[in-house]
Design a protein around this motif. Sequence first.
Motif, PDB file in Angstrom:
ATOM      1  N   TRP A  38       0.852  -1.187   0.000  1.00 13.59           N
ATOM      2  CA  TRP A  38       0.000   0.000   0.000  1.00 13.59           C
ATOM      3  C   TRP A  38       0.889   1.238   0.000  1.00 13.59           C
ATOM      4  O   TRP A  38       2.007   1.224   0.528  1.00 13.59           O
ATOM      5  N   TYR A  39       0.392   2.312  -0.583  1.00 16.65           N
ATOM      6  CA  TYR A  39       1.087   3.592  -0.556  1.00 16.65           C
ATOM      7  C   TYR A  39       0.413   4.503   0.473  1.00 16.65           C
ATOM      8  O   TYR A  39      -0.812   4.664   0.462  1.00 16.65           O
ATOM      9  N   ALA A  40       1.213   5.102   1.341  1.00 18.96           N
ATOM     10  CA  ALA A  40       0.737   6.135   2.248  1.00 18.96           C
ATOM     11  C   ALA A  40       1.003   7.476   1.569  1.00 18.96           C
ATOM     12  O   ALA A  40       2.161   7.888   1.437  1.00 18.96           O
ATOM     13  N   LEU A  41      -0.050   8.146   1.151  1.00 15.84           N
ATOM     14  CA  LEU A  41       0.066   9.323   0.286  1.00 15.84           C
ATOM     15  C   LEU A  41       0.295  10.613   1.083  1.00 15.84           C
ATOM     16  O   LEU A  41      -0.470  11.577   0.983  1.00 15.84           O
ATOM     17  N   GLU A  42       1.363  10.646   1.820  1.00 16.56           N
ATOM     18  CA  GLU A  42       1.664  11.820   2.642  1.00 16.56           C
ATOM     19  C   GLU A  42       2.145  12.992   1.807  1.00 16.56           C
ATOM     20  O   GLU A  42       2.214  14.126   2.293  1.00 16.56           O
ATOM     21  N   HIS A  43       2.449  12.765   0.540  1.00 18.54           N
ATOM     22  CA  HIS A  43       2.814  13.883  -0.339  1.00 18.54           C
ATOM     23  C   HIS A  43       1.620  14.808  -0.581  1.00 18.54           C
ATOM     24  O   HIS A  43       1.786  15.919  -1.084  1.00 18.54           O
ATOM     25  N   LEU A  44       0.407  14.358  -0.194  1.00 16.25           N
ATOM     26  CA  LEU A  44      -0.784  15.198  -0.304  1.00 16.25           C
ATOM     27  C   LEU A  44      -0.993  16.078   0.930  1.00 16.25           C
ATOM     28  O   LEU A  44      -1.977  16.807   1.011  1.00 16.25           O
ATOM     29  N   GLN A  45      -0.071  16.004   1.872  1.00  9.58           N
ATOM     30  CA  GLN A  45      -0.157  16.776   3.104  1.00  9.58           C
ATOM     31  C   GLN A  45      -0.026  18.270   2.815  1.00  9.58           C
ATOM     32  O   GLN A  45       0.509  18.675   1.773  1.00  9.58           O
ATOM     33  N   HIS A  46      -0.531  19.104   3.738  1.00 12.43           N
ATOM     34  CA  HIS A  46      -0.310  20.552   3.638  1.00 12.43           C
ATOM     35  C   HIS A  46       1.176  20.809   3.414  1.00 12.43           C
ATOM     36  O   HIS A  46       2.036  20.152   4.010  1.00 12.43           O
ATOM     37  N   THR A  47       1.500  21.755   2.567  1.00 16.60           N
ATOM     38  CA  THR A  47       2.860  22.154   2.174  1.00 16.60           C
ATOM     39  C   THR A  47       3.542  21.121   1.294  1.00 16.60           C
ATOM     40  O   THR A  47       4.684  21.309   0.889  1.00 16.60           O
ATOM     41  N   ARG A  90       2.247  30.771  10.044  1.00 13.52           N
ATOM     42  CA  ARG A  90       1.114  31.571   9.586  1.00 13.52           C
ATOM     43  C   ARG A  90      -0.153  31.187  10.356  1.00 13.52           C
ATOM     44  O   ARG A  90      -0.937  32.057  10.741  1.00 13.52           O
ATOM     45  N   ALA A  91      -0.320  29.890  10.601  1.00 15.05           N
ATOM     46  CA  ALA A  91      -1.489  29.430  11.354  1.00 15.05           C
ATOM     47  C   ALA A  91      -1.469  29.921  12.798  1.00 15.05           C
ATOM     48  O   ALA A  91      -2.522  30.119  13.412  1.00 15.05           O
ATOM     49  N   GLN A  92      -0.240  30.122  13.343  1.00 16.48           N
ATOM     50  CA  GLN A  92      -0.093  30.601  14.716  1.00 16.48           C
ATOM     51  C   GLN A  92       0.032  32.124  14.775  1.00 16.48           C
ATOM     52  O   GLN A  92       0.232  32.693  15.848  1.00 16.48           O
ATOM     53  N   SER A  93      -0.073  32.776  13.609  1.00 13.76           N
ATOM     54  CA  SER A  93       0.026  34.247  13.500  1.00 13.76           C
ATOM     55  C   SER A  93       1.350  34.774  14.028  1.00 13.76           C
ATOM     56  O   SER A  93       1.396  35.798  14.725  1.00 13.76           O
ATOM     57  N   VAL A  94       2.439  34.061  13.708  1.00 16.22           N
ATOM     58  CA  VAL A  94       3.778  34.532  14.059  1.00 16.22           C
ATOM     59  C   VAL A  94       4.633  34.586  12.793  1.00 16.22           C
ATOM     60  O   VAL A  94       4.317  33.960  11.782  1.00 16.22           O
ATOM     61  N   THR A  95       5.713  35.328  12.870  1.00 20.97           N
ATOM     62  CA  THR A  95       6.618  35.488  11.739  1.00 20.97           C
ATOM     63  C   THR A  95       7.548  34.286  11.610  1.00 20.97           C
ATOM     64  O   THR A  95       8.049  33.775  12.608  1.00 20.97           O
ATOM     65  N   ALA A  96       7.791  33.857  10.378  1.00 21.00           N
ATOM     66  CA  ALA A  96       8.783  32.814  10.112  1.00 21.00           C
ATOM     67  C   ALA A  96       9.885  33.405   9.248  1.00 21.00           C
ATOM     68  O   ALA A  96       9.626  33.976   8.182  1.00 21.00           O
ATOM     69  N   THR A  97      11.130  33.287   9.719  1.00 17.65           N
ATOM     70  CA  THR A  97      12.287  33.712   8.944  1.00 17.65           C
ATOM     71  C   THR A  97      13.043  32.451   8.549  1.00 17.65           C
ATOM     72  O   THR A  97      13.523  31.714   9.413  1.00 17.65           O
ATOM     73  N   LYS A 108      10.384  25.572  -4.366  1.00 16.96           N
ATOM     74  CA  LYS A 108      10.264  25.642  -2.911  1.00 16.96           C
ATOM     75  C   LYS A 108      10.413  27.086  -2.422  1.00 16.96           C
ATOM     76  O   LYS A 108       9.705  27.524  -1.513  1.00 16.96           O
ATOM     77  N   VAL A 109      11.335  27.832  -3.023  1.00 15.03           N
ATOM     78  CA  VAL A 109      11.525  29.229  -2.633  1.00 15.03           C
ATOM     79  C   VAL A 109      10.253  30.035  -2.897  1.00 15.03           C
ATOM     80  O   VAL A 109       9.806  30.835  -2.060  1.00 15.03           O
ATOM     81  N   GLU A 110       9.649  29.830  -4.058  1.00 12.21           N
ATOM     82  CA  GLU A 110       8.442  30.576  -4.410  1.00 12.21           C
ATOM     83  C   GLU A 110       7.296  30.237  -3.464  1.00 12.21           C
ATOM     84  O   GLU A 110       6.527  31.118  -3.050  1.00 12.21           O
ATOM     85  N   ARG A 111       7.174  28.983  -3.107  1.00 17.58           N
ATOM     86  CA  ARG A 111       6.089  28.600  -2.201  1.00 17.58           C
ATOM     87  C   ARG A 111       6.330  29.155  -0.794  1.00 17.58           C
ATOM     88  O   ARG A 111       5.387  29.553  -0.108  1.00 17.58           O
ATOM     89  N   LEU A 112       7.580  29.196  -0.363  1.00 16.49           N
ATOM     90  CA  LEU A 112       7.896  29.780   0.941  1.00 16.49           C
ATOM     91  C   LEU A 112       7.411  31.222   1.006  1.00 16.49           C
ATOM     92  O   LEU A 112       6.766  31.638   1.981  1.00 16.49           O
ATOM     93  N   ARG A 113       7.726  31.966   0.002  1.00 17.40           N
ATOM     94  CA  ARG A 113       7.310  33.369  -0.018  1.00 17.40           C
ATOM     95  C   ARG A 113       5.793  33.476  -0.075  1.00 17.40           C
ATOM     96  O   ARG A 113       5.196  34.395   0.496  1.00 17.40           O
ATOM     97  N   GLY A 114       5.163  32.507  -0.728  1.00 17.93           N
ATOM     98  CA  GLY A 114       3.712  32.489  -0.782  1.00 17.93           C
ATOM     99  C   GLY A 114       3.073  32.288   0.583  1.00 17.93           C
ATOM    100  O   GLY A 114       1.953  32.745   0.819  1.00 17.93           O
ATOM    101  N   TYR A 115       3.777  31.605   1.491  1.00 18.28           N
ATOM    102  CA  TYR A 115       3.286  31.422   2.853  1.00 18.28           C
ATOM    103  C   TYR A 115       3.597  32.625   3.744  1.00 18.28           C
ATOM    104  O   TYR A 115       3.279  32.621   4.929  1.00 18.28           O
TER     105      TYR A 115
END
Length: 320
Positions: A38-47, A90-97, A108-115
């Motif tokens: 069986w495949y565990a499809l964790e690639h469908l997880q958030h992010t 973002r879910a905790q309303s704090v800044t991520a650097t 990955k860089v583009e998605r980071l900035r999107g978050y």
Amino acid sequence: MEQQLDRRLDYAAVRAAADRIAGAVRPVAVVPAAEGVWYALEHLQHTGSFKARGAHNFLAAHRRAGTLPAAGVTIASGGNAGLACAWAARAQSVTATVFLPANAPRVKVERLRGYGADVRLVGDRYARALAACEEFAAESGALSSHAYDHPLIAAGAGTLLDEIRTALPGLDTVVVAVGGGGLFAGIATAAREHGVRVLAVEPENCRALNAALEAGRVVDVAVESVAADSLGATRVSQTALAAAQEGDVRSLLVPDAAITAARRSLWEEHRIVVEPGAATALAGLRAAPPEPGERVAVVLCGANTDPADLGGGAPAPGLE
């Protein structure tokens, strides 16, 4: 600040993580792939990767303990861990650097900035980005997270095992790719509780866990593989080594050609697009097929990749 938090990684920590992340992450889908597999499809997880589990657990634990600073959180990551950290922040309303090597995959860089993350590109290796991250944390007071080497991160990842067992009663073996060891340590900890075997798979030239087991201690390794953008840790965590030594664990190495072939077959046979790090687990199963009657789950752990390169690619430098 972390003195107030329990730094043990045991099954109780995994269960506590499951309580914290409930409702915040997507329960893993488990689908049949072949006889006994069986495949565990964790690639469908958030992010797009399992790392959302550990990142949310890490910040939620600090929030509840009152140790989440106004300066937010910072992390050095080749991509997936940074994405997860930015999403959870973002879910905790704090800044991520987030600090990354300058050669991190563009997607990955583009998605980071999107978050909404403050992205800082430093050097061409994970170690350079990590040093800059540590300096920033010391100066700003930001909470320092890690791509894999923290018990809260590993415990969050370990929640996957119980979800797989719920979807697949009678699970005998779980197959997981290993980089720095956060996912492996969490899954192996939960697997040991339930008598589930673990096949820990690494690229031949990203063998941090395999080398540590061989040496009996954590050692530095060279990194060069098509899967190095997610599995290219120069050393495995001490927690991961302990989990491998204590549980029913088999360490297996696979060549890049097998990883590329597994990744391509996932697309051609199932229309599943994953990054090479995720395909590494399937390459391991192909090298060590299940025994008759064995029930095996293969964790497809991440999908942050460019589908245009499904035909293969050149070795990439290690990032996280």
